[in-house]
Design a protein around this motif. Sequence first.
Motif, PDB file in Angstrom:
ATOM      1  N   GLU A  89       0.831  -1.225   0.000  1.00 41.61           N
ATOM      2  CA  GLU A  89       0.000   0.000   0.000  1.00 41.61           C
ATOM      3  C   GLU A  89       0.853   1.258   0.000  1.00 41.61           C
ATOM      4  O   GLU A  89       0.324   2.356  -0.183  1.00 41.61           O
ATOM      5  CB  GLU A  89      -0.908   0.030   1.236  1.00 41.61           C
ATOM      6  N   CYS A 144      -8.443   4.247   6.208  1.00 40.15           N
ATOM      7  CA  CYS A 144      -8.837   2.850   5.993  1.00 40.15           C
ATOM      8  C   CYS A 144      -9.995   2.741   5.004  1.00 40.15           C
ATOM      9  O   CYS A 144     -10.137   1.715   4.338  1.00 40.15           O
ATOM     10  CB  CYS A 144      -9.201   2.181   7.313  1.00 40.15           C
ATOM     11  N   CYS A 147      -8.155   2.906   1.816  1.00 35.34           N
ATOM     12  CA  CYS A 147      -7.276   1.746   1.674  1.00 35.34           C
ATOM     13  C   CYS A 147      -8.073   0.472   1.421  1.00 35.34           C
ATOM     14  O   CYS A 147      -7.684  -0.360   0.597  1.00 35.34           O
ATOM     15  CB  CYS A 147      -6.429   1.600   2.941  1.00 35.34           C
ATOM     16  N   CYS A 237      -0.761  -1.423  11.772  1.00 25.70           N
ATOM     17  CA  CYS A 237      -0.566  -0.372  10.763  1.00 25.70           C
ATOM     18  C   CYS A 237      -0.619   1.003  11.434  1.00 25.70           C
ATOM     19  O   CYS A 237      -1.400   1.226  12.363  1.00 25.70           O
ATOM     20  CB  CYS A 237      -1.675  -0.495   9.712  1.00 25.70           C
ATOM     21  N   TYR A 239      -1.934   3.622  10.502  1.00 28.67           N
ATOM     22  CA  TYR A 239      -3.225   4.312  10.349  1.00 28.67           C
ATOM     23  C   TYR A 239      -4.359   3.617  11.092  1.00 28.67           C
ATOM     24  O   TYR A 239      -5.467   4.146  11.173  1.00 28.67           O
ATOM     25  CB  TYR A 239      -3.597   4.429   8.862  1.00 28.67           C
ATOM     26  N   ALA A 240      -4.097   2.412  11.616  1.00 28.12           N
ATOM     27  CA  ALA A 240      -5.165   1.634  12.252  1.00 28.12           C
ATOM     28  C   ALA A 240      -5.808   2.347  13.446  1.00 28.12           C
ATOM     29  O   ALA A 240      -7.026   2.271  13.624  1.00 28.12           O
ATOM     30  CB  ALA A 240      -4.634   0.264  12.662  1.00 28.12           C
TER      31      ALA A 240
END
Length: 348
Positions: A89, A144, A147, A237, A239-240
């Motif tokens: 990603e 997310c 993503c 991650c 960004y989680a």
Amino acid sequence: MPAPPCASCHAARAALRRPRSGQALCGACFCAAFEAEVLHTVLAGRLLPPGAVVAVGASGGKDSTVLAHVLRALAPRLGISLQLVAVDEGIGGYRDAALAAVRRQAARWELPLTVVAYEDLFGGWTMDAVARSTAGSGRSRSCCTFCGVLRRRALEEGARRVGATHIVTGHNADDMAETVLMNFLRGDAGRLARGGGLGSPGEGGALPRCRPLQFASQKEVVLYAHFRRLDYFSEECVYAPEAFRGHARDLLKRLEAARPSAVLDLVHSAERLALAPAARPPRPGACSRCGALASRTLCQACALLDGLNRGRPRLAIGKGRRGLDEEATPGTPGDPVRPPASKAVPTF
Ligand code: SF4
């Protein structure tokens, strides 16, 4: 107090109690039971026919690692062949280490591995670039959302490149229950209705997808990885923590503490959910730009990229998409892609 004997082989000492049934098993019998249950899920659901070339979405994390390991063990019996497909990603400080784990797995298990990158597929956009672009839009929590859509498309692209006939992903029962909760909390009836079952049959020319671990609890996935001594990447991650899924996860943990069957109850409720005819979303058509299945003029992936390229990422999410649909001319390529650097146009 010594551990009780294994309830299956009666020879070894039990090493665990299965979280749902309470059955005391040794590590070997637990792993055998886990594999038998995944086999049953695949056979009962007719998920992977003999001769299938199966692309395993490999992230390096515990779920896809366990899935690849179990399917590799079951492949001769199922008559399938496996390909690992990993998606890069473009998340600095996270994905490189996870991909290294996937490469080690591919080498150890002698499975072919293909890596597809957002940057190559989506006109130069990486998730880090998307995060920078959305940060000032009041939508910094939506990484997310972007993503998830792009990842689905990238996995499809990678699977096609290796000649796969089916895609499998490592979603476990906890993931599925979280998704059901999220869809309820967002009032997304269309997704709720589509989210049941063991996967999608491959509408609109997409490859069929399934989730053979859908009925396996997260705890048992971790236990299987432990007893099989699997090497996986376990960092979260970057960004989680911003993801809405985290709230659903917290809520689910509280629900499970009060009602241990809550996870599977939610998974099964989504399977049985049916929308009244009046509430059903319109039959999806084809995206005017890439031809993928779409409920509006543009599919989700093209709409997201369109919003990013126009510097209006908010438009690409939720109700704002209507604006993009109105601006997109059916059958034309739309605005040229303007990635963060001088890059090529998307390949789909
Ligand atoms: Fe993508 Fe979100 Fe998963 Fe990170 S946590 S890989 S941003 S979906």
